[in-house]
Design a protein around this motif. Structure first.
Motif, PDB file in Angstrom:
ATOM      1  N   ARG A 187      -7.996  38.062 -19.909  1.00  0.00           N
ATOM      2  CA  ARG A 187      -8.085  38.013 -18.450  1.00  0.00           C
ATOM      3  C   ARG A 187      -8.388  36.592 -17.976  1.00  0.00           C
ATOM      4  N   ASP A 199     -11.610  45.103 -28.805  1.00  0.00           N
ATOM      5  CA  ASP A 199     -10.833  45.354 -27.587  1.00  0.00           C
ATOM      6  C   ASP A 199     -11.517  44.709 -26.385  1.00  0.00           C
ATOM      7  N   SER A 254      -9.958  41.676 -24.191  1.00  0.00           N
ATOM      8  CA  SER A 254      -9.756  41.894 -22.761  1.00  0.00           C
ATOM      9  C   SER A 254     -10.397  40.781 -21.936  1.00  0.00           C
TER      10      SER A 254
END
Length: 383
Positions: A13, A5, A9
């Motif tokens: 981003r 995760d 992420s």
């Protein structure tokens, strides 16, 4: 937050930011083109605003695979990974737009497909000519634009990588693009071939159909979705292109990619439209010759094959006919056999990961754990 995760992420981003910048740069550059440029770039922004960015994530995991824990997060969120991820996402968007034109698809990620969007705008503006033709033309050109943008982003990403790795990374990206075009044509050609005659040996015909479907899966989606992003990232990270590590990584990527596409094909018939973003049964209406269809052809009786014949490549098939075809696929055991195929390829990917670890390719523990996680994420999903 789990490790995968966290990895996803960081990469998402950075890639989202780079894609937004790329679109904004073109808005500034083409500000004198009037509303036409905005129409193209607005459509691009909407399409690129969705998606899981898995190709970008895979490439970043591979590019950062040999970095130590102190540096890995910096690499994952750095300019090379962001640029490479943006290039892969732009290329995918281009391929999706062209694929939707070829298939005559109505939606993409829950939104009107690009050619439908442009056709609707044509009608709403009361322009001259045929709205559908305008929509197809505009979508093809948008796909071309995004393909060119992908090349620009790749060039910028390569500049951030060691000079000795750039040629291998670029060659792998080019090989991916060429193979997708071949795979797309294989798909188009296969859909145009007549279904086996009713008097044929249906088991043998179904096996031949399955073999042909797997050839399409490998070249159109499996390698492009997983194998090539992993290899491109790893090669740019310094993995020797002809060594044991590259061979094992390719095995892992292809097996995972096949399982991923087989899952996608199952969702194309049995998936929840609210989660998949496209109507259930679209693959049947479009006449897709999938492994799932081949397994059903081998197993169902003459009545079942007659139902499949009525639905395949029938854009006017109603929901009841689609539901009847799905029931045939379920009841004859094809869906269960298809699940076994998915499990077999996922297990092959896990064995390849074990071999990759023993090949001493220099993978960090974090990269190894991320690769194990993405095998599960890509093969066991509902959307």
């Amino acid at each position: 937050m789990t490790q995968i995760d966290r990895t996803m992420s960081l990469v998402r981003r950075a890639v989202d930011e780079r894609i937004s910048q790329a679109i904004a740069e073109r808005r500034d550059e083409w500000s004198d083109a009037g509303p036409a440029a905005a129409e193209l770039l607005d459509a691009a922004a909407d399409l690129l605003g969705g998606g899981k960015r898995m190709r970008a994530v895979l490439a970043a995991i591979a590019l950062s695979a040999t970095a130590d824990s102190a540096r890995r997060e910096d690499v994952l969120s750095g300019r090379a990974c962001a640029g490479l991820g943006a290039a892969l996402e732009l290329y995918q968007a281009s391929a999706l737009i062209h694929d939707d034109v070829i298939d005559g698809a109505l939606t993409r990620r829950g939104l009107p497909a690009a050619h439908r969007r442009f056709a609707t705008a044509h009608r709403g503006s009361h322009w001259l000519g045929d709205a559908e033709a305008h929509g197809r033309s505009a979508a093809i050109l948008l796909g071309d634009l995004l393909l060119s943008a992908a090349g620009s982003e790749l060039g910028a990403a390569l500049a951030q990588c060691p000079q000795g790795t750039r040629a291998a990374g670029r060659a792998a990206f080019d090989a991916m693009a060429e193979e997708v075009a071949l795979g797309q044509y294989l798909d188009v050609r296969t859909e145009s071939l007549p279904l086996p005659d009713e008097g044929a040996d249906h088991a043998a015909a179904g096996r031949a159909m399955e073999e042909a479907a797997l050839a399409v899966v490998r070249r159109k989606s499996a390698r492009y979705s997983v194998m090539h992003p992993l290899l491109i990232g790893a090669l740019l990270g310094g993995l020797p292109p002809h060594g044991e590590g590259a061979r094992r990584l390719a095995e892992l990527g292809e097996a995972t990619g096949i399982a991923f596409q087989l899952r996608d094909d199952e969702l194309g018939v049995f998936g929840d439209p609210a989660r998949t973003g496209k109507p259930a049964g679209d693959d049947l209406r479009e006449g897709k010759r999938t492994v799932l269809l081949a397994l059903a052809w081998q197993r169902c009786d003459a009545g079942g094959r007659a139902i499949l014949r009525r639905v395949l490549a029938n854009t006017r098939a109603d929901p009841a006919e689609i539901a009847a075809a799905a029931a045939i696929i379920e009841e004859c055991g094809a869906r269960a056999a298809h699940e076994e195929r998915i499990d077999e390829h996922a297990e092959r990917a896990r064995r390849a990961l074990e071999a990759l670890i023993t090949a001493e390719a220099g993978l960090s523990r974090s990269a190894t754990a991320d690769l194990a996680s993405v095998i599960s994420l890509l093969t066991d999903r509902s959307a």
